[in-house]
Write a protein that holds these residues in place. Structure first.
Motif, mmCIF file in Angstrom:
data_model
loop_
_atom_site.group_PDB
_atom_site.id
_atom_site.type_symbol
_atom_site.label_atom_id
_atom_site.label_comp_id
_atom_site.label_asym_id
_atom_site.label_seq_id
_atom_site.Cartn_x
_atom_site.Cartn_y
_atom_site.Cartn_z
ATOM 1 N N THR A 51 0.964 -1.351 0.072
ATOM 2 C CA THR A 51 0.038 -0.025 -0.068
ATOM 3 C C THR A 51 0.924 1.464 0.105
ATOM 4 O O THR A 51 0.451 2.183 -0.746
ATOM 5 N N ALA A 52 1.961 1.184 0.702
ATOM 6 C CA ALA A 52 2.983 2.373 0.764
ATOM 7 C C ALA A 52 3.664 2.725 -0.715
ATOM 8 O O ALA A 52 3.499 3.720 -1.299
ATOM 9 N N THR A 53 3.842 1.714 -1.373
ATOM 10 C CA THR A 53 4.404 1.769 -2.683
ATOM 11 C C THR A 53 3.443 2.234 -3.643
ATOM 12 O O THR A 53 3.760 3.127 -4.341
ATOM 13 N N LEU A 54 2.064 1.653 -3.708
ATOM 14 C CA LEU A 54 0.964 2.086 -4.488
ATOM 15 C C LEU A 54 0.866 3.860 -4.282
ATOM 16 O O LEU A 54 0.647 4.714 -5.083
ATOM 17 N N ARG A 55 0.765 4.301 -3.048
ATOM 18 C CA ARG A 55 0.779 5.592 -2.394
ATOM 19 C C ARG A 55 1.771 6.459 -3.116
ATOM 20 O O ARG A 55 1.460 7.427 -3.747
ATOM 21 N N ALA A 56 3.132 5.950 -2.889
ATOM 22 C CA ALA A 56 4.345 6.559 -3.428
ATOM 23 C C ALA A 56 4.136 6.624 -5.018
ATOM 24 O O ALA A 56 4.398 7.944 -5.574
ATOM 25 N N LEU A 57 3.931 5.737 -5.743
ATOM 26 C CA LEU A 57 3.693 5.587 -7.171
ATOM 27 C C LEU A 57 2.372 6.699 -7.603
ATOM 28 O O LEU A 57 2.663 7.283 -8.507
ATOM 29 N N ASP A 58 1.513 6.821 -7.002
ATOM 30 C CA ASP A 58 0.446 7.633 -7.197
ATOM 31 C C ASP A 58 0.865 8.923 -7.034
ATOM 32 O O ASP A 58 0.560 9.803 -7.812
ATOM 33 N N GLU A 59 1.647 9.433 -6.037
ATOM 34 C CA GLU A 59 1.972 10.709 -5.600
ATOM 35 C C GLU A 59 2.980 10.943 -7.001
ATOM 36 O O GLU A 59 3.164 12.298 -7.329
ATOM 37 N N LEU A 60 3.886 10.055 -7.350
ATOM 38 C CA LEU A 60 4.867 10.475 -8.280
ATOM 39 C C LEU A 60 4.012 10.601 -9.415
ATOM 40 O O LEU A 60 4.547 11.432 -10.536
ATOM 41 N N ALA A 61 3.277 9.920 -10.073
ATOM 42 C CA ALA A 61 2.362 10.023 -11.084
ATOM 43 C C ALA A 61 1.736 11.312 -11.257
ATOM 44 O O ALA A 61 1.707 11.948 -12.444
ATOM 45 N N SER A 62 1.030 11.707 -10.188
ATOM 46 C CA SER A 62 0.597 13.005 -9.946
ATOM 47 C C SER A 62 1.087 14.325 -10.250
ATOM 48 O O SER A 62 0.703 15.178 -10.602
ATOM 49 N N SER A 63 2.181 14.195 -10.060
ATOM 50 C CA SER A 63 3.343 15.122 -10.348
ATOM 51 C C SER A 63 3.857 15.234 -11.775
ATOM 52 O O SER A 63 4.544 15.997 -12.279
ATOM 53 N N GLY A 64 3.291 14.185 -12.591
ATOM 54 C CA GLY A 64 3.527 14.380 -13.907
ATOM 55 C C GLY A 64 4.519 13.389 -14.425
ATOM 56 O O GLY A 64 4.893 13.114 -15.600
ATOM 57 N N ALA A 65 5.011 12.602 -13.579
ATOM 58 C CA ALA A 65 5.993 11.339 -13.961
ATOM 59 C C ALA A 65 5.143 10.230 -14.655
ATOM 60 O O ALA A 65 4.047 9.945 -14.459
#
Length: 321
Positions: A51-65
């Protein structure tokens, strides 16, 4: 980051659990591992959710990555986590794994002599990483050049291997392995002009995770080739991304005293971070790949990407221990 489905395709070309002749392969099998007692299913469930990985990747994708991730359990071959794992992205030096496979196959078949001396003066220069450019020895045997390419991502060593085996041979090997979305496009260059390939290499998280599974399971070309490439990659010094959670010594982690099996390769380029590998502990073993392409506009952008890799590393350690 929610997984994105891919249209139905042919069966996976590489990976899958098979018997291996590699000396440390039994550490990847559940029955052969020694270590702490396995947790009860209920107790382990919360530690295996990512779950922490998914949250971190969501945040990264939301920044445009653009982010791609894949984790496969090596004991059963089932996917553990997948998100945009079929999307082809630049992977930097991670694409060098295909070159190392072709070099090892050429050694095994006799097309190349591992002790053949290659002079770096005959090779296109590249100063964007590695140690050979700083050594006094102007020439080295191909086997030593392969060690430099795998252990330190040495750009000059990679160019030397590519000069010797040829880009077309590597591309043919990639095709033979059934990697449909992986390509080694070019050598390392200090500057990429309009007439050069825009990236060193492209791949997907799915194919990179499957490739590393195949190396450890001895299904890549032959058991000998798989073992040789895995041995080279086990010397990799870059443990700063996913591998930072392992606590391993970056310069001496081939035989860990706690029984942790780890093989990895990273890729770096402007706005590109990628890592793939195999992590095995007393409870389970996985192959994994994470690719992030981002706007490297500031140190904060870069650190946000690095943090996502490290979060994945922590949860992978919880999965295998």
């Amino acid at each position: 980051m929610p997984p994105v489905p891919e249209p139905a395709s042919s069966s996976d070309p590489v990976g899958g659990p098979v018997e291996s002749s590699r000396r440390d392969a039994p550490a990847l099998r559940g029955a052969g591992r020694k270590g702490p007692k396995r947790l009860p299913r209920r107790a382990a469930a919360g530690r295996r959710s990512f779950t922490a990985t998914l949250r971190a990747l969501d945040e990264l994708a939301s920044s445009g990555a653009r982010v791609s991730v894949r984790i496969d359990d090596l004991d059963g071959g089932a996917p553990v986590l997948a998100g945009d794992d079929f999307v082809t992205l630049p992977v930097g030096g991670l694409g060098v794994v295909a070159l190392l496979i072709e070099v090892a196959a050429s050694f095994e078949s006799g097309r190349l002599d591992a002790l053949e001396i290659i002079d770096r003066a005959q090779v296109h220069g590249a100063t964007n990483g590695g140690v050979w450019q700083h050594l006094k020895a102007p020439a080295l045997p191909l086997s030593d050049v392969a060690v430099l390419a795998a252990s330190s991502g040495d750009a000059l060593a990679v160019n030397a291997l590519l000069h010797r085996v040829g880009l077309q041979s590597v591309r043919a090997r990639i095709e033979q392995l059934g990697l449909r979305r992986t390509a080694l496009l070019d050598r390392f260059r200090d500057d990429r002009g309009p007439d050069d390939a825009p990236h060193l290499a492209l791949s997907t998280a799915r194919e990179m995770a499957q490739l590393f599974a195949g190396l450890v399971n001895s299904t890549i070309v032959s058991p000998g080739v798989s073992a040789q490439v895995a041995e080279w990659l086990s010397l990799n010094h870059d443990l700063s991304l996913v591998a930072s959670a392992t606590g391993l010594d970056p310069f001496a982690h081939e035989n860990d005293q706690h029984g942790l099996l780890f093989v990895n390769k990273t890729g770096r380029a402007p706005g590109v971070r990628a890592e793939a590998g195999v992590l095995g502990g007393p409870r389970s073993a996985v192959s994994y790949a994470l690719i992030a392409n981002f706007d490297d506009l500031s140190i904060a952008h870069r650190l946000r990407a690095h943090d996502a890799f490290r979060v994945l590393g922590v949860e992978l350690m919880e999965y295998v221990f």
